[in-house]
Design a protein around this motif. Structure first.
Motif, PDB file in Angstrom:
ATOM      1  N   PHE A  77     -19.028   6.951  11.666  1.00 30.06           N
ATOM      2  CA  PHE A  77     -20.433   6.632  11.927  1.00 30.06           C
ATOM      3  C   PHE A  77     -20.898   7.318  13.206  1.00 30.06           C
ATOM      4  CE2 PHE A  77     -19.061   3.439   8.999  1.00 30.06           C
ATOM      5  CZ  PHE A  77     -20.165   3.261   8.194  1.00 30.06           C
ATOM      6  N   CYS A  86      -6.576  11.970   9.718  1.00 30.15           N
ATOM      7  CA  CYS A  86      -6.340  10.515   9.677  1.00 30.15           C
ATOM      8  C   CYS A  86      -5.380  10.086  10.785  1.00 30.15           C
ATOM      9  CB  CYS A  86      -5.787  10.131   8.310  1.00 30.15           C
ATOM     10  SG  CYS A  86      -5.684   8.343   8.077  1.00 30.15           S
ATOM     11  N   HIS A  87      -5.668   8.931  11.369  1.00 24.47           N
ATOM     12  CA  HIS A  87      -4.796   8.417  12.440  1.00 24.47           C
ATOM     13  C   HIS A  87      -3.414   8.032  11.917  1.00 24.47           C
ATOM     14  CE1 HIS A  87      -6.016   4.586  10.685  1.00 24.47           C
ATOM     15  NE2 HIS A  87      -5.081   4.000  11.387  1.00 24.47           N
ATOM     16  N   ILE A 103      -0.834   9.480  -2.589  1.00 24.64           N
ATOM     17  CA  ILE A 103      -0.769  10.852  -3.093  1.00 24.64           C
ATOM     18  C   ILE A 103      -1.019  11.856  -1.964  1.00 24.64           C
ATOM     19  CG2 ILE A 103      -1.507  10.243  -5.432  1.00 24.64           C
ATOM     20  CD1 ILE A 103      -4.310  11.402  -4.625  1.00 24.64           C
ATOM     21  N   GLU A 111     -12.052  19.536   0.768  1.00 26.39           N
ATOM     22  CA  GLU A 111     -11.449  18.196   0.722  1.00 26.39           C
ATOM     23  C   GLU A 111     -12.213  17.249   1.643  1.00 26.39           C
ATOM     24  OE1 GLU A 111      -7.113  15.935   1.002  1.00 26.39           O
ATOM     25  OE2 GLU A 111      -7.261  18.008   1.683  1.00 26.39           O
ATOM     26  N   VAL A 112     -12.499  16.038   1.147  1.00 26.76           N
ATOM     27  CA  VAL A 112     -13.128  15.027   1.993  1.00 26.76           C
ATOM     28  C   VAL A 112     -12.039  14.413   2.864  1.00 26.76           C
ATOM     29  CG1 VAL A 112     -14.356  12.836   2.066  1.00 26.76           C
ATOM     30  CG2 VAL A 112     -15.005  14.564   0.387  1.00 26.76           C
ATOM     31  N   MET A 162     -12.588  12.223   5.853  1.00 30.00           N
ATOM     32  CA  MET A 162     -12.829  10.907   6.432  1.00 30.00           C
ATOM     33  C   MET A 162     -14.317  10.575   6.382  1.00 30.00           C
ATOM     34  SD  MET A 162     -12.378  11.851  10.511  1.00 30.00           S
ATOM     35  CE  MET A 162     -13.445  10.571  11.206  1.00 30.00           C
ATOM     36  N   LEU A 163     -14.615   9.341   6.708  1.00 35.53           N
ATOM     37  CA  LEU A 163     -15.994   8.924   6.939  1.00 35.53           C
ATOM     38  C   LEU A 163     -16.039   8.207   8.282  1.00 35.53           C
ATOM     39  CD1 LEU A 163     -18.766   7.815   4.769  1.00 35.53           C
ATOM     40  CD2 LEU A 163     -18.071   6.095   6.418  1.00 35.53           C
ATOM     41  N   CYS A 200      -8.013  10.778   5.253  1.00 38.80           N
ATOM     42  CA  CYS A 200      -7.929   9.310   5.215  1.00 38.80           C
ATOM     43  C   CYS A 200      -7.842   8.794   3.777  1.00 38.80           C
ATOM     44  CB  CYS A 200      -9.156   8.696   5.881  1.00 38.80           C
ATOM     45  SG  CYS A 200      -9.224   8.968   7.667  1.00 38.80           S
ATOM     46  N   PHE A 201      -8.272   9.625   2.843  1.00 41.71           N
ATOM     47  CA  PHE A 201      -8.282   9.201   1.432  1.00 41.71           C
ATOM     48  C   PHE A 201      -6.987   9.657   0.762  1.00 41.71           C
ATOM     49  CE2 PHE A 201     -12.636   9.493   2.876  1.00 41.71           C
ATOM     50  CZ  PHE A 201     -13.140   8.270   2.474  1.00 41.71           C
ATOM     51  N   TYR A 202      -5.887   9.070   1.185  1.00 41.76           N
ATOM     52  CA  TYR A 202      -4.573   9.497   0.689  1.00 41.76           C
ATOM     53  C   TYR A 202      -4.024   8.565  -0.378  1.00 41.76           C
ATOM     54  CZ  TYR A 202      -2.910   6.111   4.173  1.00 41.76           C
ATOM     55  OH  TYR A 202      -2.715   4.973   4.910  1.00 41.76           O
ATOM     56  N   ARG A 203      -4.826   7.579  -0.783  1.00 43.19           N
ATOM     57  CA  ARG A 203      -4.359   6.648  -1.817  1.00 43.19           C
ATOM     58  C   ARG A 203      -5.318   6.610  -2.995  1.00 43.19           C
ATOM     59  NH1 ARG A 203      -3.650   1.350   1.484  1.00 43.19           N
ATOM     60  NH2 ARG A 203      -5.573   2.218   2.345  1.00 43.19           N
ATOM     61  N   LYS A 204      -4.731   6.719  -4.153  1.00 44.87           N
ATOM     62  CA  LYS A 204      -5.483   6.740  -5.398  1.00 44.87           C
ATOM     63  C   LYS A 204      -5.418   5.362  -6.050  1.00 44.87           C
ATOM     64  CE  LYS A 204      -5.351   8.914  -9.912  1.00 44.87           C
ATOM     65  NZ  LYS A 204      -4.700   9.857 -10.806  1.00 44.87           N
ATOM     66  N   GLN A 259     -15.888  16.829   5.771  1.00 44.68           N
ATOM     67  CA  GLN A 259     -15.273  17.631   4.709  1.00 44.68           C
ATOM     68  C   GLN A 259     -14.659  18.901   5.322  1.00 44.68           C
ATOM     69  OE1 GLN A 259     -18.193  19.146   1.890  1.00 44.68           O
ATOM     70  NE2 GLN A 259     -16.777  18.951   0.178  1.00 44.68           N
ATOM     71  N   ILE A 295     -20.060  11.950   6.574  1.00 44.12           N
ATOM     72  CA  ILE A 295     -18.968  12.350   5.686  1.00 44.12           C
ATOM     73  C   ILE A 295     -18.374  13.631   6.269  1.00 44.12           C
ATOM     74  CG2 ILE A 295     -18.342  13.093   3.356  1.00 44.12           C
ATOM     75  CD1 ILE A 295     -20.994  11.727   2.428  1.00 44.12           C
TER      76      ILE A 295
END
Lengths: 125, 125
Positions: free
Chosen positions: A30, A92-93, A113, A24-25, A27-28, A99-103, A18, A16
């Motif tokens: 591996f 985010c690419h 968002i 703010e998170v 991306m994730l 990467c978490f730009y959508r709610k 941050q 993860i």
């Protein structure tokens, strides 16, 4: 040296990512054992790309490296949390900060968002 | 309704769990399609337990439910981020506020920096 458990997901652990200042998170990704060791050795977040099947120094193409400020491990030793400084301001690419730009809305639809930092067409050509 | 990609990790997607007020990352768990739908339908974080191989309503044993305040999806639609209210104040089965209670030091050793909220022997008997 802590030994992570890479056996649960085909030799990988989730990482993860941050922002070390805002929390703010972003991306994730591996990590393989090699990616984990490279991250610690270099201080630059290094992952294993499942699509390209090789080590991936985040930012090697875009220049948007992630400088590792702190690493935490979870209770099971099968997940890591990286607190990083994101060069270029976007993880985010797609050019978004996170990467978490959508709610997910109550009706199951998604709403954008997120904050767009760069134009991916310009960065990746 | 957004369709997540459950094909990359044996029918599961990682779910990052973050405190909706402080932004602290509390844990990482996995969701199956059923867990995802249950989470949306009930507003209580529901995961798939890989060790027990069944749905797992977080808090069903300890009473420490996670009330979902916001759900975000990533660019690839293969990871979700839950912003939650943690009942009881601790997300980790060890009694710590966060599962990420250990910091990796420069020499590779780990240091406990976490906050212990409850005694797991009392809660799980």
């Amino acid at each position: 040296m802590i030994n992570l458990n890479f056996n649960k997901i085909q030799g990988l652990v989730p990482a993860i990512v941050q922002d070390y200042e805002t929390g703010e998170v972003l991306m994730l990704a591996f990590m393989s054992q090699d990616a984990w060791e490279a991250t610690i050795a270099t201080g630059k977040a290094t992952y294993y790309s499942r699509s390209r099947q090789k080590l991936w120094v985040k930012g090697e193409t875009s220049g948007n490296f992630q400088l590792v400020k702190e690493i935490l491990v979870d209770c099971d030793e099968d997940t890591v949390l990286l607190k990083i400084e994101q060069k270029g301001g976007a993880a985010c690419h797609t050019g978004h900060q996170s990467c978490f730009y959508r709610k997910v809305e109550n009706d199951g639809s998604v709403k954008n968002i997120g904050k767009l930092i760069f134009d991916p067409m310009e960065v990746y050509k």
